[in-house]
Design a protein around this motif. Structure first.
Motif, short mmCIF file in Angstrom:
data_model
loop_
_atom_site.label_atom_id
_atom_site.label_comp_id
_atom_site.label_asym_id
_atom_site.label_seq_id
_atom_site.Cartn_x
_atom_site.Cartn_y
_atom_site.Cartn_z
N THR A 190 0.84 -1.20 0.00
CA THR A 190 0.00 0.00 0.00
C THR A 190 0.88 1.24 0.00
N LEU A 191 0.44 2.26 -0.74
CA LEU A 191 1.15 3.54 -0.74
C LEU A 191 0.78 4.32 0.51
N VAL A 192 1.78 4.63 1.32
CA VAL A 192 1.58 5.35 2.58
C VAL A 192 2.18 6.75 2.43
N THR A 193 1.38 7.78 2.72
CA THR A 193 1.84 9.16 2.61
C THR A 193 1.76 9.84 3.97
N VAL A 194 2.89 10.40 4.40
CA VAL A 194 2.97 11.13 5.67
C VAL A 194 3.73 12.42 5.40
N ASP A 195 3.12 13.56 5.71
CA ASP A 195 3.76 14.87 5.53
C ASP A 195 4.30 15.05 4.12
N GLY A 196 3.52 14.60 3.14
CA GLY A 196 3.89 14.81 1.75
C GLY A 196 4.88 13.81 1.19
N THR A 223 -2.10 8.90 5.22
CA THR A 223 -2.95 8.69 4.06
C THR A 223 -2.54 7.41 3.35
N LEU A 224 -3.51 6.55 3.07
CA LEU A 224 -3.26 5.30 2.35
C LEU A 224 -3.82 5.40 0.95
N ASN A 225 -2.99 5.01 -0.03
CA ASN A 225 -3.40 5.00 -1.44
C ASN A 225 -3.96 6.34 -1.89
N GLU A 226 -3.42 7.42 -1.34
CA GLU A 226 -3.69 8.80 -1.76
C GLU A 226 -5.09 9.30 -1.45
N THR A 227 -5.96 8.43 -0.95
CA THR A 227 -7.35 8.85 -0.77
C THR A 227 -7.87 8.67 0.65
N ASP A 228 -7.43 7.64 1.36
CA ASP A 228 -8.03 7.30 2.66
C ASP A 228 -7.16 7.84 3.80
N GLU A 229 -7.73 8.76 4.60
CA GLU A 229 -7.00 9.35 5.71
C GLU A 229 -7.32 8.64 7.03
N TYR A 230 -6.26 8.40 7.81
CA TYR A 230 -6.42 7.72 9.10
C TYR A 230 -5.67 8.51 10.17
N THR A 231 -6.18 8.42 11.39
CA THR A 231 -5.55 9.07 12.54
C THR A 231 -4.89 8.01 13.42
N VAL A 232 -3.65 8.24 13.78
CA VAL A 232 -2.92 7.28 14.62
C VAL A 232 -3.51 7.33 16.03
N THR A 233 -4.05 6.19 16.47
CA THR A 233 -4.66 6.12 17.81
C THR A 233 -3.89 5.21 18.75
N GLY A 234 -2.86 4.52 18.26
CA GLY A 234 -2.12 3.63 19.15
C GLY A 234 -0.82 3.15 18.55
N ILE A 235 0.13 2.86 19.43
CA ILE A 235 1.41 2.27 19.05
C ILE A 235 1.56 0.97 19.81
N VAL A 236 1.93 -0.10 19.12
CA VAL A 236 2.11 -1.39 19.77
C VAL A 236 3.54 -1.86 19.58
N GLN A 237 3.95 -2.74 20.46
CA GLN A 237 5.31 -3.29 20.39
C GLN A 237 5.48 -4.11 19.11
N ASN A 238 6.70 -4.08 18.56
CA ASN A 238 6.98 -4.89 17.37
C ASN A 238 6.65 -6.35 17.64
N LEU A 290 0.50 -1.17 -10.84
CA LEU A 290 -0.23 0.08 -10.64
C LEU A 290 -0.97 -0.04 -9.31
N GLU A 291 -0.28 0.33 -8.24
CA GLU A 291 -0.76 0.06 -6.88
C GLU A 291 -1.82 1.04 -6.40
N THR A 292 -1.87 2.23 -6.99
CA THR A 292 -2.75 3.28 -6.47
C THR A 292 -3.78 3.70 -7.50
N ASN A 293 -4.80 4.39 -7.03
CA ASN A 293 -5.85 4.87 -7.93
C ASN A 293 -5.29 5.82 -8.97
#
Length: 787
Positions: A103-109, A169-184, A467-470
């Motif tokens: 999946t294409l992951v976009t953070v801060d551009g 942002t995933l695949n340039e369209t879907d925005e998500y908010t980080v609500t948790g961090i888990v151990q590797n 062609l992974e993204t829209n």
């Protein structure tokens, strides 16, 4: 007394340096291999054990028998998890999991492709023990826009910043908010993710709660402590009755997979994380090989000790005369091998630690040196070391301590030569070595056959761009138009799928009176697909531009499909398959691993956005061509890195585990032969020294060097040949079982056995000839001067 025993032991080890070196090297190598194999087995047997409730977690799977071979699958309907939790009292919790894939992951551009993103339910954290490091909600996935990151991924994207509340942002369209961090996650987890998001209400335009339209979720159940899994399973058909069609329910049987069994015992057609699944047969195989390598090293000691027994007869006689009992002598001689084995164990720990990185790189493992030094592991290793030393020394110690002092000192003791035993041990050592050598040759031949088999297409120099993204899908035509300007591209095509990259199956009716549909591999392509992939038309024609005006009405089929229906290539043209009209027949081509037979396939016209662009490249100036393609991609899709692979590499990756097995087999075969030959070398040196006077007399009487070499070597050569004869049927049977997993395989011919036999004979001759020639060249005066 103990001090005296140790002094004698060190004196004997120092006196016979060659004998000590052979035994020490053989034992240390054998123990090092056993250590690595033990770490490998411990690693795989420990999968999913870290979950506190692992004994109560099960995955529900199914076996469908609509037509052909039954298919075992873990893909379940969306409503199943909640329904089982609501209607079966023993089911305490249920959760769905689905892999999103790359999946294409976009953070801060900035954008990166990320693997191992999964969709799941909030109940995930109530079933699996995942350590939560940071969170801003009691339930991490209560919101559809929530995303949970592992510690490693959080650091990758946010560094030292607080990731909670940040937007991804995933695949340039879907925005998500980080609500948790888990151990590797531990390496020993078959559920492996980098990010977790909530399951949406719809997937692929379908409501995920529709019982009959979508089966795409792996479903895990947490049962009550006293629940009987068989009773739970018996209730599943009753729960599903009326929810799915009677025909589907009648042809489907369900089963539960214990969580701890999934990694080694799952045999589903597809997996949640396919790289986390391995056959338990590999555990049995490696354990067996490790045992035999250590056994061969131990047999070297037994062989050499029994042969050298005559050199210690006077020592035994003197010690018994001085009052030593049989028990004293037994423990003295056993102590020698225990001390030698202890030194070998120390060396083996260092060797194993040095080899561990190479083994991890080869097998894509994460075996830890920390596990090597853990108290439990070391305790087990010391027990193996003691048993190895004790069992290796029992027979020689019993034999040496049994001699009568009066007859030994008079020289009249008839010493048990152990000739038959030594011959049997040599045969056994070379039998094991030959099994591994023949296995290595067969694996190598099968891999060579796979790599060189005519695939029905030409994968060389074919570049596949995913062609992974829209946006990359929608801009595909612009990208294709630009490819015209790159001279190194011979042809190109757009498609929904490519060979060796998974695929889609349709269930089609060929005749009106068919009771059940037939599964058919399915793809959608443009008119240049056949040329670019190097496929061959047997009859009919390729797609033309007019075929694309009537979307998905024309089709190309392969030979396997028409053979299944009993049509000739000419008869197939014009046939109707559901809503498709056959316009051409393709020569069979492989779109899966050669472990699978070629299935019936149907290719129709591409409509909508493609998922792949493939280009056949000229071999001239390949690097320049690739540079131009990547530059063109960046101009059109600057936000998304180009994801590409070459088709021949993709096919080769399908057999990575078999290639790894071949490397391991060849390594093990080499080690066993070296250890066996070291024993043979030591035994030959001893026998040559014992027959020095005989050799001297023969030379005085006119025997040539060739005569003496043949005299000393022939008995050993016979034993090696006997070992090969015994090994051949064993290897033939074992490797036939391995080859049975391949639909396309080599025939095990006599040439492989002849090559292995000649190789073994040459190695054995080289091993014994050195000492034979040395003995034959010795001056007879030196051996006969006292006569």
């Amino acid at each position: 007394m103990l001090k005296n025993y140790l002094k004698i032991t060190f004196r004997n080890l120092k006196k016979d340096k060659g004998y000590t070196f052979i035994n020490l090297t053989g034992l240390s190598v054998g123990l090092a291999i056993c250590l690595i194999i033990a770490l490998f087995i411990q690693f795989h047997l420990g999968f999913d054990q870290f979950h506190e409730k692992s004994d109560r977690i099960y995955r529900i799977a199914k076996e469908e028998s609509h037509s052909g071979e039954p298919q075992r699958s873990g893909n379940m309907q969306g409503p199943l998890a909640g329904t089982l939790a609501d209607e079966i009292p023993e089911v305490q919790q249920a959760v769905r999991l689905q892999s999103v894939g790359k999946t294409l992951v976009t953070v801060d551009g900035e954008s990166f492709y990320e693997e191992n993103i999964m969709r799941t339910d909030p109940s995930f954290f109530k079933i699996f023990d995942i350590v939560q490091l940071q969170q801003n909600k009691e339930d991490l996935l209560s919101d559809k826009s929530s995303i949970v990151l592992t510690e490693q991924i959080a650091h990758k994207y946010f560094g030292d910043r607080d990731p909670l509340g940040q937007i991804i942002t995933l695949n340039e369209t879907d925005e998500y908010t980080v609500t948790g961090i888990v151990q590797n996650l531990p390496a020993q987890s078959h559920v492996h993710f980098s990010m977790l998001i909530n399951l949406p209400d719809e997937l692929y335009g379908v409501n995920i709660m529709d019982w009959n339209r979508l089966s795409a979720f792996y479903t895990y159940l947490l049962l009550d402590e006293n629940a009987d899994p068989d009773q739970v399973l018996a209730k599943v058909p009753q729960v599903l009755e009326g929810k799915i069609s009677d025909g589907a329910l009648a042809n489907t049987s369900y089963f539960l997979q214990p969580l701890k069994d999934i990694h080694l015992k799952s045999d589903l057609s597809s997996e949640l994380s396919s790289d986390r699944i391995m056959s338990i047969n590999y555990i049995y195989l490696f354990a067996t090989i490790g045992f035999f390598i250590l056994l061969i090293a131990s047999l070297n000691y037994i062989n050499l000790s029994t042969a050298r027994a005559t050199t210690r007869l006077k020592e035994v006689g003197v010690r018994k005369t001085a009052g030593a009992g049989r028990n004293n002598l037994f423990w003295q001689f056993t102590g020698e091998i225990l001390l030698l084995t202890f030194f070998a164990a120390l060396l083996s720990l260092g060797v194993a630690e040095l080899l561990l990185n190479q083994v991890n790189a080869l097998m894509k493992l994460e075996l830890s040196t920390a596990a090597l030094w853990s108290p439990g592991f070391l305790g087990g290793f010391l027990l193996v070391v003691f048993l190895t030393g004790f069992l290796s020394g029992v027979y020689p110690s019993l034999m040496l301590s049994s001699f009568k002092p009066s007859e030994v000192l008079k020289g009249s003791q008839k010493v048990f030569s152990g000739g038959g035993l030594r011959k049997g041990l040599i045969v056994f050592q070379f039998t094991v070595s030959m099994v591994l050598v023949i296995g290595t040759l067969i694996i190598d031949r099968q891999m060579s056959y796979i790599q060189n088999k005519n695939l029905g297409l030409n994968p060389d120099q074919v570049l596949n761009i995913a062609l992974e993204t829209n946006s990359s899908q929608s801009s595909a035509q612009s990208f294709i138009d630009e490819l015209n300007q790159i001279p190194g591209i011979e042809s190109y095509t757009a498609s929904a799928g490519i060979p060796a990259h998974g695929g889609t199956r349709l269930y089609l009716f060929f005749n009106e009176d068919d009771e059940e549909p037939t599964p058919v591999y399915y793809n959608r392509v443009d008119q240049d697909f056949i040329e670019t992939m190097g496929m061959t038309l047997v009859s009919g024609r390729n797609f033309t531009p007019s075929d694309f005006e009537q979307a998905r009405t024309k089709a190309l089929v392969n030979r396997s499909l028409i053979d299944q229906q009993g049509w000739t290539p000419e008869e197939a043209i014009g046939q109707k398959i559901d809503s498709y009209e056959v316009i051409g027949v393709l020569q069979d081509y492989h779109f899966q691993s050669l472990e699978n037979e070629i299935e019936p396939a149907l290719i129709t016209t591409l409509s909508g956005d493609p998922y792949f662009i493939s280009a056949r490249l000229s071999s001239n100036n390949l690097s320049s061509t690739m540079g131009q393609i990547e530059e063109t991609w960046q101009q059109i899709n600057p936000a998304a890195p180009m994801q590409y692979s070459f088709l021949d590499d993709t096919f080769e990756s399908l057999y990575r585990s078999e290639q790894q097995l071949g490397i391991l087999f060849s390594s093990f075969a080499l080690i066993t032969i070296i250890i066996a030959c070291m024993g043979l070398f030591g035994l030959m040196a001893f026998m040559a020294s014992k027959r020095a006077k005989e050799i001297g007399i023969r030379k005085v009487l006119g025997a040539s060097i060739a005569n003496i070499v043949a005299l000393l070597s022939k008995d050993f050569v016979k034993l090696v040949i006997l070992g090969f004869v015994i090994a051949s049927p064993i290897a033939w049977y074992a490797m036939n079982q391995w080859l049975a997993d391949f639909a396309y395989r080599i025939e095990i011919g006599p040439g492989i056995f002849a090559l292995a036999g000649i190789a073994a004979l040459v190695i054995a001759l080289l091993t014994v000839s050195w000492q034979s020639i040395k003995a034959a060249l010795a001056n007879p005066v030196d051996s006969l001067r006292s006569e």
